[in-house]
Motif scaffolding. Structure first.
Motif, PDB file in Angstrom:
ATOM      1  N   PRO A 133       0.841  -1.210   0.000  1.00  0.00           N
ATOM      2  CA  PRO A 133       0.000   0.000   0.000  1.00  0.00           C
ATOM      3  C   PRO A 133       0.872   1.253   0.000  1.00  0.00           C
ATOM      4  O   PRO A 133       1.937   1.272   0.623  1.00  0.00           O
ATOM      5  CB  PRO A 133      -0.775  -0.103   1.323  1.00  0.00           C
ATOM      6  N   GLU A 135       0.149   5.365   0.363  1.00  0.00           N
ATOM      7  CA  GLU A 135      -0.987   6.246   0.636  1.00  0.00           C
ATOM      8  C   GLU A 135      -0.707   7.712   0.292  1.00  0.00           C
ATOM      9  O   GLU A 135       0.302   8.261   0.711  1.00  0.00           O
ATOM     10  CB  GLU A 135      -1.365   6.137   2.107  1.00  0.00           C
ATOM     11  N   ARG A 137      -3.453  10.041   0.489  1.00  0.00           N
ATOM     12  CA  ARG A 137      -4.592  10.823   0.962  1.00  0.00           C
ATOM     13  C   ARG A 137      -4.160  11.907   1.959  1.00  0.00           C
ATOM     14  O   ARG A 137      -3.307  11.650   2.810  1.00  0.00           O
ATOM     15  CB  ARG A 137      -5.590   9.891   1.662  1.00  0.00           C
ATOM     16  N   GLY A 467      11.374   4.876   0.701  1.00  0.00           N
ATOM     17  CA  GLY A 467      10.974   4.031   1.826  1.00  0.00           C
ATOM     18  C   GLY A 467       9.844   4.637   2.633  1.00  0.00           C
ATOM     19  O   GLY A 467       9.660   4.321   3.797  1.00  0.00           O
ATOM     20  N   ILE A 468       9.095   5.507   1.989  1.00  0.00           N
ATOM     21  CA  ILE A 468       7.973   6.172   2.669  1.00  0.00           C
ATOM     22  C   ILE A 468       6.688   5.642   2.069  1.00  0.00           C
ATOM     23  O   ILE A 468       6.539   5.627   0.846  1.00  0.00           O
ATOM     24  CB  ILE A 468       8.074   7.700   2.485  1.00  0.00           C
ATOM     25  N   ASN A 469       5.751   5.180   2.919  1.00  0.00           N
ATOM     26  CA  ASN A 469       4.527   4.642   2.340  1.00  0.00           C
ATOM     27  C   ASN A 469       3.287   5.451   2.666  1.00  0.00           C
ATOM     28  O   ASN A 469       2.174   5.014   2.457  1.00  0.00           O
ATOM     29  CB  ASN A 469       4.338   3.165   2.719  1.00  0.00           C
ATOM     30  N   SER A 470       3.503   6.660   3.148  1.00  0.00           N
ATOM     31  CA  SER A 470       2.368   7.537   3.350  1.00  0.00           C
ATOM     32  C   SER A 470       2.821   8.978   3.191  1.00  0.00           C
ATOM     33  O   SER A 470       3.866   9.355   3.711  1.00  0.00           O
ATOM     34  CB  SER A 470       1.776   7.308   4.738  1.00  0.00           C
ATOM     35  N   GLU A 472       2.004  11.697   4.442  1.00  0.00           N
ATOM     36  CA  GLU A 472       2.208  12.570   5.605  1.00  0.00           C
ATOM     37  C   GLU A 472       3.603  12.393   6.215  1.00  0.00           C
ATOM     38  O   GLU A 472       4.095  13.285   6.884  1.00  0.00           O
ATOM     39  CB  GLU A 472       1.119  12.385   6.666  1.00  0.00           C
ATOM     40  N   ALA A 473       4.213  11.248   5.970  1.00  0.00           N
ATOM     41  CA  ALA A 473       5.567  11.035   6.481  1.00  0.00           C
ATOM     42  C   ALA A 473       6.605  11.744   5.605  1.00  0.00           C
ATOM     43  O   ALA A 473       7.783  11.792   5.935  1.00  0.00           O
ATOM     44  CB  ALA A 473       5.873   9.549   6.562  1.00  0.00           C
ATOM     45  N   LEU A 474       6.145  12.291   4.500  1.00  0.00           N
ATOM     46  CA  LEU A 474       7.037  13.066   3.627  1.00  0.00           C
ATOM     47  C   LEU A 474       6.923  14.559   3.920  1.00  0.00           C
ATOM     48  O   LEU A 474       7.853  15.325   3.681  1.00  0.00           O
ATOM     49  CB  LEU A 474       6.676  12.800   2.159  1.00  0.00           C
ATOM     50  N   ARG A 475       5.775  14.955   4.483  1.00  0.00           N
ATOM     51  CA  ARG A 475       5.519  16.389   4.659  1.00  0.00           C
ATOM     52  C   ARG A 475       6.540  17.012   5.616  1.00  0.00           C
ATOM     53  O   ARG A 475       6.673  16.597   6.765  1.00  0.00           O
ATOM     54  CB  ARG A 475       4.107  16.623   5.171  1.00  0.00           C
TER      55      ARG A 475
END
Lengths: 501, 371
Positions: A133, A135, A137, A467-470, A472-475
């Motif tokens: 997955p 994400e 959103r 290695g980021i799957n969402s 918001e963890a990039l923001r």
């Protein structure tokens, strides 16, 4: 002819061995470049009218046409370049302010292109978005500072209204009037299918488009055109437009000849009257006034919708953003100096405002330093050109991006930068019915859907590589970025390290 | 070359933990031995332990374990401490001189409690006060580093292999009801003791195996609330996140786990409406505290442990318990559990994002297993 003559910028090159004189080019050109000579049975061109929109080139069935830059030049001069000289001639001819369209085309730094993105190697696995997955959103809006519990100890939902997007991209404001009914319909339809939002701009909302309300941001600008209760209620969010990247500090002017039929009705002004948006909102002369408008709009919509405040990126943008964050706004939209427009004074478009990359980095940092970053979401535009620009913007600290020029390109725009003439051959920036109908809204929506779907795939690939799957963890995850070709100061403002560090 | 704290150094690792649900105290010998079979998961650049219940005679005081570069730094720091705390006891932390552990800093232990006048003036509670003093020392006082600051617990860490670090600190002489251990495999040579795990703040301690990809997003968010990530390590930022969510927001450990390793939206959408709303709320409000990338952590706290894997379970971690059910074990590899208790049973690999919470006495579990 004579002193006022300016040699045409483009030449129409017609391959006579291919041309079948079908006259498609003649019919397609609203600028009346092409004509047919029945005596000689050949096509003629008046290149002085050509804006290089490529419409005739794209539709010529025998590929007989191309438009090239004229090689008729002034004597070379590094200081007095030909554009500058021509502008002087134009102003000497007319005595007027020069007008331009779309974003700043000058050779000023594009920081996105000096920023590079990280990827995982060895110590941390990259993630394959086809298998795991991934994400994208996002929820835009104010987040509460602390949780609250009910008597039973359950966490209460004290979240104020949020704008939910399936990916961190929205179509930014372009008014009905500056662009056509079919362009608006394409944007609205695509936004709905994509689970994102488009933005009405300040031209009101056409009655046919209320059905797209859940994916619509309704704008309230200084002219207040088309603003009434149903309009505010229709949208998923309300945007107060304080400024625009292409023309910070000034208002807008839609000439009376475009205020016809539905445009007049939607804007709620008489046909043929000029639609003039004042430079400031005349009820907002300071930050405390903005707060009143924010809460007026919230009152009018029973606190059910997030309020966005859109500003142009100007010198002290960080302090301005901080003020807006404390004004009750839920989302701040910042528009960089490369943002597009349907018409702007050339001098303003090309010289006022600052790059969005620097404005974003400065605002995000300032809001964090003040501990109020979670009180607002940050949306940036002007100009976001690709999925990698989106990734870089999010990593610098944006919650989402606004795109408009890229969306217009998807609809067929060829960036001829003459929207202000109202003769858009692609049916986008025009109200002439015979031109508008050239843009099929179903096709337009499909192309916008394709573009954003492609970006979403690319965003996922880039995230997975890190290695980021969402999302918001990039923001604000600036460690994922490195700079090249930048000064210490530029790196410091962006809050990133140089490549190799 | 830049030291840890000046540059971010990713690392891989081994972890293990044991807790007695009835609160029976165990010597440090077993937990130290659990690190032997996973020797190759470390590279000699860091090892450490956290022990709970080891200072019953000083249970009402904050136990500060501090590294000093030298005695001048110590004198400065002690002045600073004296202004803010009543120091009940101060002593050199007992260690064993051994060939495997070199370049030792000066290591002291203090039992303290906050000066009431200062506490009142700041209008904060006691724990917040301790956090602020620790943050201040670690970010501004040169050559002093507080690496343990909880009550009735302590962290012991050094540069070296974990089994050597355990002997160095004479852990066989301590008795605790709960222990965690860590062996480190950093991808650079920090050569600094503060960079080893566990990382602790108050009674929260974290041992962590992994490299989180969300690091800077998490760091920049948490620093809004007064935390200073001086070490630039994942473990440090996770510890602060836990402190922020549990102590300052008042969340349960399970709720905190649902923020840090939030379920995927797709998973959330299949939950019952009330649960869906709760999970959506937590994910939306605290989205910047979602931790991505591989990790397995064991969080130690007063009276319990929580084990948690990243959402995709990109790092190994298993749990098990003693035959009588009293002791619960957590480790990167089953081998470590077997070393502590060869009859251990109920070996289980928690799913990604599934918190395993074990508490003393109540012996309750959160989401899984019959603990």
């Amino acid at each position: 002819m004579g002193v006022e003559f300016i040699y045409p910028e483009f030449e129409v090159v017609r391959n006579s061995s291919r041309c079948i004189a079908c006259r498609v080019c003649e019919r397609q050109c609203a600028n009346e470049v092409h004509s047919y000579d029945p005596d000689e049975r050949v096509m003629l061109s008046d290149e002085s009218k050509c804006v290089n929109c490529q419409r005739c080139v794209s539709l010529c069935p025998t590929r007989a046409l191309k438009i090239v830059k004229s090689d008729c030049t002034f004597r070379e001069n590094a200081n007095w370049q030909s554009d500058t000289i021509k502008e002087i001639y134009k102003q000497a001819n007319s005595g007027g302010v020069l007008l331009s369209s779309m974003g700043n085309p000058k050779m000023l730094p594009v920081y996105w292109d000096k920023i590079l993105i990280n990827a995982s190697q060895v110590t941390n696995p990259s993630i394959d978005p086809l298998r795991e997955p991934m994400e994208t959103r996002v929820f835009l809006g104010k987040k509460p500072r602390s949780i609250e519990r009910d008597e039973g100890g359950k966490i209460k939902n004290n979240l104020t209204p949020q704008l939910e997007l399936s990916m961190p991209v929205m179509f930014s404001a372009m008014s009905y009037g500056s662009i056509s009914y079919n362009a608006h319909k394409s944007l609205a339809e695509a936004a709905t299918r994509l689970g994102i939002c488009y933005n009405t701009g300040e031209g009101g909302l056409h009655e046919d488009f209320y059905v797209y309300g859940p994916n619509t941001i309704v704008q309230v600008a200084s002219g207040r055109f088309g603003v009434f209760a149903d309009y505010l209620d229709a949208g998923a969010a309300i945007e107060i437009k304080m400024g625009q990247g292409a023309k910070p500090g000034i208002g807008g002017h839609l000439p009376g000849k475009k205020i016809v039929g539905d445009v007049s009705r939607t804007r709620m002004i008489p046909e043929g009257s000029d639609a003039i948006s004042p430079a400031p909102h005349h009820d907002i002369y300071s930050i405390e006034d903005l707060r009143q408008l924010v809460y007026s709009l919230k009152e009018a919509t029973q606190y059910k919708k997030p309020v966005i405040v859109k500003v142009a990126a100007v010198h002290n943008i960080a302090a301005i953003a901080s003020g807006i964050a404390r004004s009750g706004a839920d989302i701040i939209a910042i528009d960089g100096f490369r943002g597009g427009t349907g018409a702007a004074p050339t001098r303003i478009r090309d010289n006022v405002g600052i790059p969005i990359e620097l404005a974003l980095a400065a605002c995000d940092r300032r809001l964090r330093e003040e501990g109020i970053r979670n009180d607002v979401s940050l949306v940036v535009g002007g100009s976001i050109r690709s999925a990698s620009d989106v990734i870089k913007a999010v990593a610098l600290g944006a919650d989402a991006c606004y795109v408009a020029t890229a969306a217009l390109l998807a609809l067929g725009c060829h960036l001829c930068r003459t929207c202000h003439t109202g003769n858009c051959n692609w049916g986008i920036a025009t109200q002439r019915p015979e031109l508008v109908k050239r843009l099929n809204p179903e096709t337009g929506a499909e192309r916008l859907y394709n573009l954003m779907t492609a970006w979403r795939h690319e965003i996922k690939e880039l995230m997975g590589g890190m290695g980021i799957n969402s999302i918001e963890a990039l923001r604000g995850n600036r460690l994922m970025l490195r700079g090249v070709n930048m000064t210490e100061k530029e790196l410091e403002i962006l809050g990133i390290s140089h490549a190799g560090e | 070359m830049q030291k840890e704290g000046q540059i971010r150094i990713p690392s891989g690792c081994a972890i293990s933990a044991v807790i007695s649900k009835s609160g029976k105290r165990m010597s440090g010998e077993k937990i130290v031995s659990s690190m032997v079979p996973v020797h190759d998961r470390s590279n000699g650049l860091g090892g450490g332990f956290a022990a709970y219940g080891i200072y019953p005679e000083h249970r009402d005081f904050y136990a500060l374990h501090v590294f000093f570069d030298d005695d001048v730094c110590r004198a400065d720091c002690e002045n600073y401490l004296r202004e803010r705390f009543e120091i009940v006891d101060a002593e050199v932390l007992p260690t064993r001189t051994m060939r495997e552990i070199t370049d030792e800093p000066v290591i002291w232990r203090y039992f303290v409690y906050p000066r009431r006048t200062r506490l009142r003036a700041l209008q904060v509670d006691e724990r917040e006060y301790v956090v602020r003093v620790v943050m201040k020392i670690n970010s501004t006082l040169k050559g002093a580093y507080v690496f343990s600051s909880g009550k009735n617990m302590g962290v012991f860490k050094a540069v070296g292999y974990p089994e050597d670090v355990g002997r160095y600190y004479r852990l066989e002489e301590y008795e605790g009801y709960s222990w965690t251990a860590h062996g480190r495999y950093p991808t650079n040579t920090p050569g600094w003791w503060g960079g080893a795990h566990p990382f602790a703040l108050l009674d929260y301690s974290i041992v962590h195996n992994g490299e989180i990809s969300s690091y800077d997003a998490n760091r920049r968010f948490i620093e809004m609330f007064g935390y200073r990530c001086t070490l630039q390590t994942d473990t440090e930022v996770i510890t602060y996140i836990i402190d922020y969510l549990v102590r300052r927001q008042g969340m349960t450990y399970e709720e905190a786990a649902h923020v840090i390793a939030a379920p995927f939206w797709d998973t959330i959408s299949h939950r019952e409406p009330e649960e869906r709303e709760r999970l959506t709320y937590l994910r939306t409000v605290f989205s910047s505290l979602l931790v991505t990338g591989p990790f397995s952590i064991v969080l130690g706290f007063e009276g319990g442990l929580m084990a948690l894997n990243d959402r995709l379970k990109l790092r190994s971690m298993v749990t098990g318990h003693s035959e009588d059910g009293d002791r619960v074990y957590i480790a990167s590899e089953e081998a470590s559990i077997r070393k502590m208790d060869e009859d251990a049973t109920g070996i289980y690999a928690p799913a990604g994002g599934e918190p395993v919470i074990v508490k003393v006495k109540e012996g309750r579990r959160a989401a899984v297993g019959e603990y």
